[in-house]
Design an enzyme around this catalytic site. Structure first.
Site, PDB file in Angstrom:
ATOM      1  CE  LYS A  74      12.361  66.291  32.075  1.00 21.03           C
ATOM      2  NZ  LYS A  74      12.726  67.468  32.894  1.00 21.03           N
ATOM      3  CE  LYS A  98      17.187  74.056  27.447  1.00 19.64           C
ATOM      4  NZ  LYS A  98      17.508  74.353  28.866  1.00 19.64           N
ATOM      5  CE  LYS A 110      13.070  75.821  33.644  1.00 17.41           C
ATOM      6  NZ  LYS A 110      14.071  74.931  33.068  1.00 17.41           N
ATOM      7  CB  THR A 198      23.152  70.908  33.011  1.00 15.86           C
ATOM      8  OG1 THR A 198      21.895  70.283  33.250  1.00 15.86           O
ATOM      9  CG2 THR A 198      22.917  72.209  32.269  1.00 15.86           C
ATOM     10  CG  ASN A 229      24.299  70.573  39.318  1.00 18.38           C
ATOM     11  OD1 ASN A 229      25.022  69.769  39.884  1.00 18.38           O
ATOM     12  ND2 ASN A 229      23.632  70.284  38.215  1.00 18.38           N
ATOM     13  CB  SER A 358      15.436  65.003  32.430  1.00 15.96           C
ATOM     14  OG  SER A 358      15.967  65.933  33.340  1.00 15.96           O
TER      15      SER A 358
END
Length: 425
Positions: A74, A98, A110, A198, A229, A358
């Site tokens: 993820k 994380k 990633k 976030t 963001n 997510s």
């Protein structure tokens, strides 16, 4: 005599240094340590895309899958000139820690495309995004590797990825693959509140820190690096708590106003100026190098990695740094800050609101549910506070800094999975 400039530590080297520090302190099982010290899979793709003028450009994209012991890989996809294999490895590894720390059934991945998106039209970006998705093929998937937005990518791009991926499946399989990607527009299966998750998580962690230390955020000053963001929503929720934004920086400009800047006014300005701060009239523009030296109580780096280093860490006046970005402080800079008594809320805890959001979207798509904004924010804060408390307790137990404590907490969960299951064959 010419003195050679000391080479800067790379992002992946920083990750490895942090991992080794935690592994030594927790006495990590040596076999598990070998597994976690490297990535599982590294994918590099070169793909052609036809531009608006009819010419073809070839782009380089990456997807690094670090570990999936706890569940599917993820992590986000970023479109930025700094995207390379080193940064992808670092960011994928951070995602493993994380997701584990947040208690999610995920591993870490990633990637992205080495590109400056500001140089391309919307139609070109769509073709680049779709062609990159096609090039990745079955290296991504809703139960295998789930991308999400990151630097310079957004909900629209996630919708293009989902549509492209689903188009490669047969009619009976398409409806089962909507959750291949997270961070989609709400009308395309996205989650209410995912856009602010976030930044909201950064402020939840700051609030938890303040409560534990008997501090009120009302009247406290803060600075934010990056007003995308994460930076915007972190600023929004900090202002809601009564804190005052005195410094802000993005790639184009740096502004300071001791009396404070209104977050909504700043945001509206960026919407009229291509997403950038440049030209803002209600604050003093200062040298970018002076940003981290601004007098403030709280610093929120929410841009790129390796922004606070040995060269500028000594300038910082804040008593707490909340890492909205991934890896904004390198190891040399962190040593200086810890020696100064600065409290650091580490990235894998501080900005975990995004990956938790997510997870909620993935569940919503998978189960055919729709959650309200209030429900999402309530669930999000609960999970973030649970993770915050675990890191606090681990720091107390091991008598260590919060980053190392967060790593220990995250790695312990993965270590347990390996020890319980064993290693195949």
């Amino acid at each position: 005599m010419v003195t050679k400039e000391k080479p800067k530590t790379g992002m992946y080297e920083n990750v490895q240094n942090q991992f080794n520090k935690a592994a030594d302190l927790m006495k990590l099982n040596p076999n598990v340590r070998k597994i976690l010290s490297i990535t599982n899979t590294e994918i590099v793709v070169n793909f052609p895309v036809k531009m608006d003028n009819g010419e073809v450009e070839v782009f380089k994209g990456y997807r690094v899958q670090h570990n999936n012991a706890l569940g599917p890989y993820k992590g986000g996809l970023r479109f930025h000139p700094t995207v390379d294999i080193d940064s992808a490895r670092a960011l994928a590894t951070w995602m493993t820690w994380k997701t584990s720390l947040a208690g999610l059934p995920y591993g870490g991945g990633k990637g992205g495309v080495e590109i400056d998106p500001s140089k391309y039209s919307q139609a070109e970006l769509e073709r680049i995004t779709r062609r990159f998705t096609y090039a990745l093929g079955d290296n991504i998937g809703p139960e295998h590797d789930i991308p999400a937005p990151d630097v310079n990518t957004n909900a629209q791009m996630m919708a293009w990825i989902a549509d492209t991926y689903m188009s490669t499946k047969g009619p009976l399989e398409r409806s089962k693959n909507q959750h291949v990607v997270i961070g989609k527009p709400v009308g395309s299966g996205g989650l209410e509140g995912r856009d602010r998750a976030t930044g909201f998580g950064v402020v939840v962690n700051i609030k938890a820190w303040a409560e534990r230390n008997g501090v009120s955020l009302k009247g406290k000053t803060f600075i934010v690096q990056g007003f995308g963001n994460v930076g915007y929503w972190a600023s929004y929720f900090m202002q809601e708590e009564g804190a005052i934004l005195v410094g802000v920086q993005d790639a184009k400009a740096t502004y300071y106003n001791a009396d404070g800047m209104d977050v909504a006014t700043l945001y509206n300005h960026t919407k009229l100026h291509g997403g950038f701060l440049k030209g803002y009239e209600h604050a003093q523009e200062i040298d970018p190098k002076e940003f981290f030296g601004i007098e403030c109580d709280i610093c929120i780096p929410a841009a790129l990695g390796n922004q606070i280093t040995e060269e500028n860490a000594g300038m910082i006046k804040a008593s707490v740094i909340a890492e909205g970005a991934n890896g904004p402080i390198d190891t040399a800079g962190e040593e200086i800050l810890l020696d100064k008594g600065v409290h650091i809320i580490p990235d894998i805890l501080c900005n975990a609101g995004g990956v938790i959001g997510s997870y909620f979207e993935w569940l919503q798509n998978r189960n055919g549910e729709l959650w309200s904004l209030d429900e999402v924010m309530e669930k999000l804060e609960k999970k973030l506070r649970e993770a915050h408390q675990k890191v606090h307790m681990t720091a107390e137990t091991y008598k260590t800094d919060w980053r190392t404590a967060a790593y220990i907490q995250a790695i312990s969960r993965i270590e347990m999975a390996y020890l319980q299951r064993g290693i195949f064959p």
